[in-house]
Write a protein that holds these residues in place. Structure first.
Motif, short mmCIF file in Angstrom:
data_model
loop_
_atom_site.label_atom_id
_atom_site.label_comp_id
_atom_site.label_asym_id
_atom_site.label_seq_id
_atom_site.Cartn_x
_atom_site.Cartn_y
_atom_site.Cartn_z
N ALA A 201 0.83 -1.20 0.00
CA ALA A 201 0.00 0.00 0.00
C ALA A 201 0.86 1.25 0.00
O ALA A 201 0.58 2.23 -0.72
N TYR A 204 2.23 2.01 -3.45
CA TYR A 204 1.24 2.64 -4.32
C TYR A 204 1.06 4.11 -3.96
O TYR A 204 0.99 4.98 -4.83
N HIS A 227 -4.29 0.27 -7.59
CA HIS A 227 -4.25 0.24 -6.12
C HIS A 227 -5.59 -0.22 -5.55
O HIS A 227 -5.65 -1.11 -4.69
#
Length: 241
Positions: A201, A204, A227
């Protein structure tokens, strides 16, 4: 209040179900509706609830997290979990929505997020200001620090996505995002539940930020779409387990 709640006959738990936590949320929701639990009341402890339902603490803990994410209760460190002093009808409507079919609700949420956040990131790449970039960078830095320290990253993730939407400078997108805040917190609880997902995460977020800084709207859109798609698959897996 704990004694009143514990004395009342509870619903029979279907212990063969994989979703015991949903039954607990439903039972506590009924206690609020029936007035056995009111704003400001403290819930029985996690251990007492586990004994009350004759189950392990795991589904109890999950149920309390969901109730907290949806705004029905608030955990006060050292004091317990309290029913929040807010308009309970609003909260119960949210709970009904989630408990009816939480998988459908969260997966549908991602379709809504695509409509909102992909447009927002496109506008953010065109309209971002120096203050906007600073807010996004701060969220990314906070997330990285939390990962390095082994802490939760949900709050930092929320800050980043909110900052992206704020950078679009579109009042309607901001208002819609605010309305969905409870579901978004729950969604991130599942998508970031596994610490192994944190670095993914973060990566991204860093790439999206770079695209916005460069005002590369096409790359920003592609990265945000990817994402959200990855997070959606994680949610789907989590809710099936």
């Amino acid at each position: 209040m704990e004694e009143i709640f514990m004395r009342h006959s509870k619903k029979t738990m279907d212990k063969s179900s994989d979703n015991l936590y949903r039954q607990i949320v439903d039972d506590i929701k009924d206690a609020i509706r029936e007035g056995r639990l009111q704003a400001g009341d403290v819930l029985p402890s996690e251990r007492e609830l586990a004994q009350y339902y004759d189950i392990s603490r795991v589904p109890v803990r999950e149920a309390l997290k969901i109730l907290e994410f949806l705004g029905a209760v608030e955990q006060v460190r050292g004091k317990g979990v309290f029913v929040k002093k807010i308009k309970m009808r609003h909260v119960l409507d949210h709970i009904d929505f989630m408990i009816e079919d939480p998988m459908l609700a969260l997966l549908d949420l991602f379709e809504a997020r695509e409509a909102i956040e992909i447009q927002a990131v496109h506008l953010a790449a065109e309209r971002r200001t120096a203050d906007d970039i600073e807010a996004m960078e701060a969220a990314v830095t906070e997330m990285k620090i939390n990962i390095d320290m082994g802490k939760e990253v949900n709050v930092a993730s929320v800050k980043f996505h909110n900052a992206v939407i704020e950078s679009a400078h579109n009042l309607v997108l901001t208002k819609i995002n605010g309305y969905l805040s409870d579901l978004l917190r729950l969604s991130r609880h599942y998508s970031l539940k596994n610490p192994g997902r944190h670095e993914v995460a973060l990566n991204y977020h860093q790439q999206i930020l770079q695209a916005i800084v460069k005002q590369d709207a096409r790359s920003a859109v592609d990265l945000m779409r990817e994402h959200l798609a990855v997070a959606r698959k994680v949610i789907q897996t989590q809710l099936k387990s």
